[in-house]
Design a protein around this motif. Structure first.
Motif, PDB file in Angstrom:
ATOM      1  N   PHE A 196       1.721  -3.964   0.308  1.00 29.66           N
ATOM      2  CA  PHE A 196       2.470  -5.288   0.827  1.00 29.66           C
ATOM      3  C   PHE A 196       1.820  -5.519   2.003  1.00 29.66           C
ATOM      4  CE2 PHE A 196       5.488  -7.495   3.305  1.00 29.66           C
ATOM      5  CZ  PHE A 196       5.822  -8.423   2.329  1.00 29.66           C
ATOM      6  N   VAL A 197       1.770  -4.480   2.918  1.00 30.17           N
ATOM      7  CA  VAL A 197       0.788  -4.519   4.115  1.00 30.17           C
ATOM      8  C   VAL A 197      -0.444  -5.256   4.083  1.00 30.17           C
ATOM      9  CG1 VAL A 197       0.383  -3.519   6.354  1.00 30.17           C
ATOM     10  CG2 VAL A 197       2.410  -2.989   5.257  1.00 30.17           C
ATOM     11  N   GLU A 198      -1.300  -4.683   3.137  1.00 29.60           N
ATOM     12  CA  GLU A 198      -2.396  -4.880   2.906  1.00 29.60           C
ATOM     13  C   GLU A 198      -2.640  -6.675   2.339  1.00 29.60           C
ATOM     14  OE1 GLU A 198      -4.068  -2.145   0.356  1.00 29.60           O
ATOM     15  OE2 GLU A 198      -4.055  -0.433   1.757  1.00 29.60           O
ATOM     16  N   LEU A 199      -1.660  -6.771   1.402  1.00 26.07           N
ATOM     17  CA  LEU A 199      -1.557  -7.994   0.852  1.00 26.07           C
ATOM     18  C   LEU A 199      -1.327  -9.230   2.060  1.00 26.07           C
ATOM     19  CD1 LEU A 199      -1.968  -9.845  -1.735  1.00 26.07           C
ATOM     20  CD2 LEU A 199       0.493  -9.458  -2.050  1.00 26.07           C
ATOM     21  N   ASN A 200      -0.384  -8.859   2.979  1.00 28.79           N
ATOM     22  CA  ASN A 200      -0.105  -9.790   3.932  1.00 28.79           C
ATOM     23  C   ASN A 200      -1.292  -9.801   4.965  1.00 28.79           C
ATOM     24  OD1 ASN A 200       2.498 -10.921   5.264  1.00 28.79           O
ATOM     25  ND2 ASN A 200       1.230 -10.447   7.087  1.00 28.79           N
ATOM     26  N   ALA A 201      -2.065  -8.821   5.134  1.00 27.25           N
ATOM     27  CA  ALA A 201      -3.145  -9.189   5.941  1.00 27.25           C
ATOM     28  C   ALA A 201      -4.262 -10.082   5.090  1.00 27.25           C
ATOM     29  CB  ALA A 201      -3.930  -7.712   6.200  1.00 27.25           C
ATOM     30  N   TYR A 202      -4.424  -9.587   3.831  1.00 26.60           N
ATOM     31  CA  TYR A 202      -5.549 -10.660   3.058  1.00 26.60           C
ATOM     32  C   TYR A 202      -5.146 -12.033   3.076  1.00 26.60           C
ATOM     33  CZ  TYR A 202      -8.041 -11.996  -1.090  1.00 26.60           C
ATOM     34  OH  TYR A 202      -8.968 -12.739  -1.850  1.00 26.60           O
ATOM     35  N   ASN A 203      -3.777 -12.355   3.090  1.00 22.08           N
ATOM     36  CA  ASN A 203      -3.200 -13.612   2.916  1.00 22.08           C
ATOM     37  C   ASN A 203      -3.283 -14.486   4.071  1.00 22.08           C
ATOM     38  OD1 ASN A 203      -3.071 -13.669   0.187  1.00 22.08           O
ATOM     39  ND2 ASN A 203      -1.071 -12.876   0.217  1.00 22.08           N
ATOM     40  N   HIS A 204      -3.458 -13.649   5.353  1.00 19.06           N
ATOM     41  CA  HIS A 204      -3.487 -14.290   6.580  1.00 19.06           C
ATOM     42  C   HIS A 204      -4.853 -14.999   6.922  1.00 19.06           C
ATOM     43  CE1 HIS A 204      -3.221 -14.389  11.046  1.00 19.06           C
ATOM     44  NE2 HIS A 204      -1.709 -14.389  10.936  1.00 19.06           N
ATOM     45  N   PRO A 205      -4.652 -16.161   7.632  1.00 22.61           N
ATOM     46  CA  PRO A 205      -5.856 -16.932   8.028  1.00 22.61           C
ATOM     47  C   PRO A 205      -7.002 -16.170   8.515  1.00 22.61           C
ATOM     48  CG  PRO A 205      -4.099 -18.274   8.397  1.00 22.61           C
ATOM     49  CD  PRO A 205      -3.550 -16.954   8.095  1.00 22.61           C
ATOM     50  N   LEU A 206      -6.681 -15.274   9.396  1.00 23.89           N
ATOM     51  CA  LEU A 206      -7.430 -14.178  10.140  1.00 23.89           C
ATOM     52  C   LEU A 206      -8.104 -13.071   9.216  1.00 23.89           C
ATOM     53  CD1 LEU A 206      -6.189 -14.555  13.789  1.00 23.89           C
ATOM     54  CD2 LEU A 206      -7.914 -15.889  12.787  1.00 23.89           C
ATOM     55  N   LYS A 207      -7.326 -12.810   8.306  1.00 26.17           N
ATOM     56  CA  LYS A 207      -7.520 -11.689   7.270  1.00 26.17           C
ATOM     57  C   LYS A 207      -7.023 -10.577   7.928  1.00 26.17           C
ATOM     58  CE  LYS A 207      -8.957 -14.340   4.020  1.00 26.17           C
ATOM     59  NZ  LYS A 207      -8.023 -14.636   2.893  1.00 26.17           N
ATOM     60  N   ARG A 208      -6.000 -10.526   8.771  1.00 23.37           N
ATOM     61  CA  ARG A 208      -5.400  -9.172   9.210  1.00 23.37           C
ATOM     62  C   ARG A 208      -4.093  -9.463   9.707  1.00 23.37           C
ATOM     63  NH1 ARG A 208      -5.026  -9.282  14.969  1.00 23.37           N
ATOM     64  NH2 ARG A 208      -6.216 -10.941  16.109  1.00 23.37           N
ATOM     65  N   ASN A 209      -3.355  -8.341   9.895  1.00 19.66           N
ATOM     66  CA  ASN A 209      -2.132  -8.424  10.625  1.00 19.66           C
ATOM     67  C   ASN A 209      -2.240  -8.457  12.335  1.00 19.66           C
ATOM     68  OD1 ASN A 209      -0.524  -8.564   8.341  1.00 19.66           O
ATOM     69  ND2 ASN A 209      -0.904  -6.258   7.989  1.00 19.66           N
ATOM     70  N   ALA A 210      -0.966  -8.486  12.760  1.00 27.50           N
ATOM     71  CA  ALA A 210      -0.995  -8.624  14.356  1.00 27.50           C
ATOM     72  C   ALA A 210      -1.102  -7.327  14.828  1.00 27.50           C
ATOM     73  CB  ALA A 210       0.115  -9.244  14.801  1.00 27.50           C
ATOM     74  N   ASN A 211      -1.474  -7.034  16.192  1.00 31.61           N
ATOM     75  CA  ASN A 211      -1.255  -5.630  16.793  1.00 31.61           C
ATOM     76  C   ASN A 211      -0.617  -5.890  17.969  1.00 31.61           C
ATOM     77  OD1 ASN A 211      -3.068  -6.124  19.195  1.00 31.61           O
ATOM     78  ND2 ASN A 211      -4.774  -6.457  17.586  1.00 31.61           N
ATOM     79  N   ILE A 212      -0.108  -4.803  18.295  1.00 32.24           N
ATOM     80  CA  ILE A 212       0.941  -4.819  19.604  1.00 32.24           C
ATOM     81  C   ILE A 212       0.571  -5.596  21.046  1.00 32.24           C
ATOM     82  CG2 ILE A 212       2.378  -3.085  18.843  1.00 32.24           C
ATOM     83  CD1 ILE A 212       1.012  -0.953  20.690  1.00 32.24           C
ATOM     84  N   ASP A 213      -0.950  -5.216  21.128  1.00 35.90           N
ATOM     85  CA  ASP A 213      -1.557  -5.683  22.194  1.00 35.90           C
ATOM     86  C   ASP A 213      -1.518  -7.401  22.347  1.00 35.90           C
ATOM     87  OD1 ASP A 213      -2.256  -3.412  23.584  1.00 35.90           O
ATOM     88  OD2 ASP A 213      -3.911  -3.305  22.255  1.00 35.90           O
ATOM     89  N   GLU A 214      -1.409  -7.860  21.238  1.00 38.02           N
ATOM     90  CA  GLU A 214      -1.161  -9.309  21.046  1.00 38.02           C
ATOM     91  C   GLU A 214       0.429  -9.928  21.320  1.00 38.02           C
ATOM     92  OE1 GLU A 214      -4.980 -10.335  17.971  1.00 38.02           O
ATOM     93  OE2 GLU A 214      -2.908  -9.232  17.134  1.00 38.02           O
ATOM     94  N   ILE A 215       1.416  -9.095  21.338  1.00 37.46           N
ATOM     95  CA  ILE A 215       2.643  -9.151  21.347  1.00 37.46           C
ATOM     96  C   ILE A 215       3.350  -8.939  22.708  1.00 37.46           C
ATOM     97  CG2 ILE A 215       4.857  -9.139  20.310  1.00 37.46           C
ATOM     98  CD1 ILE A 215       2.622 -10.010  18.393  1.00 37.46           C
ATOM     99  N   THR A 216       2.945  -7.899  23.202  1.00 34.98           N
ATOM    100  CA  THR A 216       3.592  -7.401  24.737  1.00 34.98           C
ATOM    101  C   THR A 216       3.210  -8.461  25.803  1.00 34.98           C
ATOM    102  OG1 THR A 216       1.825  -5.654  24.764  1.00 34.98           O
ATOM    103  CG2 THR A 216       3.734  -5.130  24.086  1.00 34.98           C
ATOM    104  N   PRO A 217       1.772  -9.129  25.857  1.00 35.00           N
ATOM    105  CA  PRO A 217       1.540  -9.908  27.050  1.00 35.00           C
ATOM    106  C   PRO A 217       2.495 -11.104  27.001  1.00 35.00           C
ATOM    107  CG  PRO A 217      -0.363  -9.498  26.021  1.00 35.00           C
ATOM    108  CD  PRO A 217       0.665  -8.948  24.976  1.00 35.00           C
ATOM    109  N   ILE A 218       3.145 -11.609  25.815  1.00 32.24           N
ATOM    110  CA  ILE A 218       4.006 -12.463  25.943  1.00 32.24           C
ATOM    111  C   ILE A 218       5.381 -12.258  26.228  1.00 32.24           C
ATOM    112  CG2 ILE A 218       5.135 -14.464  24.253  1.00 32.24           C
ATOM    113  CD1 ILE A 218       1.862 -14.621  24.220  1.00 32.24           C
ATOM    114  N   ILE A 219       5.740 -11.156  25.904  1.00 34.59           N
ATOM    115  CA  ILE A 219       7.020 -10.858  26.564  1.00 34.59           C
ATOM    116  C   ILE A 219       7.159 -10.414  27.908  1.00 34.59           C
ATOM    117  CG2 ILE A 219       8.703  -8.627  26.048  1.00 34.59           C
ATOM    118  CD1 ILE A 219       7.860  -8.085  23.387  1.00 34.59           C
TER     119      ILE A 219
END
Length: 243
Positions: A196-219
């Motif tokens: 399911f995780v792999e499929l989510n990444a495959y269907n994403h426009p960037l062909k990957r899931n997010a990583n934590i370094d892309e979330i914490t700067p917003i917080i």
């Protein structure tokens, strides 16, 4: 200038640990955990801020109340609160859900947040300053994925909480906001099928899931002075995906 007192609920999560590493110097960080504080204690040796760990099972109201008493008695009133805690992500079709699935999600994510904010927000209001950030999810944006009814329902409830409290406390110089990332590859996903995780990444426009370094700067931005004019906002961090 008084020291920032930053309460992080769910601090032992991957995002919590990453956030603690990046919080600017000059803060007292109160790091909540549920079962193990080993990583938090190790991290405390390598940061410039003072870090205090506090334990509580958020599914138990008496433990939450004890947590709040301990924080106020030993550390004071938080100036910033970040809520990251949630049960581990699970795919369950609605026909297979029992009320306990909902109740567990309500207690850990929603009820605990309400109890914590009910205790501290009025006191923060008297001080005329404060920042609150809740971790939501991209499920509250557009159409959510299937088999996530309990998770989606509670995240919408928390979004309602953010909007309501932001309105009620706006004139107290308290900013209450949320972030809604799409799937992030962390231990939060341990209970779902790897495919399911792999499929989510495959269907994403960037062909990957997010990583934590892309979330914490917003917080980090939302608990900083740069967010003084941002209130009642839910920031999507989705990389262009629909959900």
């Amino acid at each position: 200038m008084s020291k920032d007192i930053i309460l992080i609920i769910g601090a032992s999560s991957d995002i919590g640990l990453n956030l603690i590493k990046n919080i600017r110097e000059g803060a007292l960080i109160i790091a909540h955990y549920n079962s193990s504080n080993e990583q938090l204690l190790e991290l405390s040796k390598n940061i410039d801020n003072e870090l205090v760990t506090v334990k509580a099972d958020l599914s138990k109201e008496d433990e939450i109340n004890k947590l709040l008493e301990t924080i106020e008695l030993n550390c004071g009133i938080p100036s910033k609160i970040i809520q990251l805690a949630a049960p581990k992500f699970e795919n369950i079709r609605f026909k297979d859900i029992v009320w306990d699935n909902f109740q567990n999600e309500i207690n850990i994510s929603l009820k605990s947040t309400i109890l914590i904010l009910n205790r501290f927000l009025p006191k923060m209001a008297k001080l005329k300053q404060g920042k609150i950030v809740l971790m939501l999810s991209s499920v509250v944006i557009n159409v959510p994925p299937k088999a996530l009814t309990q998770y989606t329902t509670i995240k919408y409830a928390m979004l309602g909480l953010v909007k309501s409290l932001a309105s009620e406390y706006a004139n107290k110089n308290i900013q209450i906001n949320a972030v809604s990332p799409s799937m992030i590859e962390t231990k939060f996903l341990d209970n779902i099928n790897e495919k399911f995780v792999e499929l989510n990444a495959y269907n994403h426009p960037l062909k990957r899931n997010a990583n934590i370094d892309e979330i914490t700067p917003i917080i980090e931005m939302l608990i900083s002075k740069e967010s003084d004019y941002i209130n009642g906002v839910n920031i999507p961090i989705t990389g262009g995906s629909a959900f």
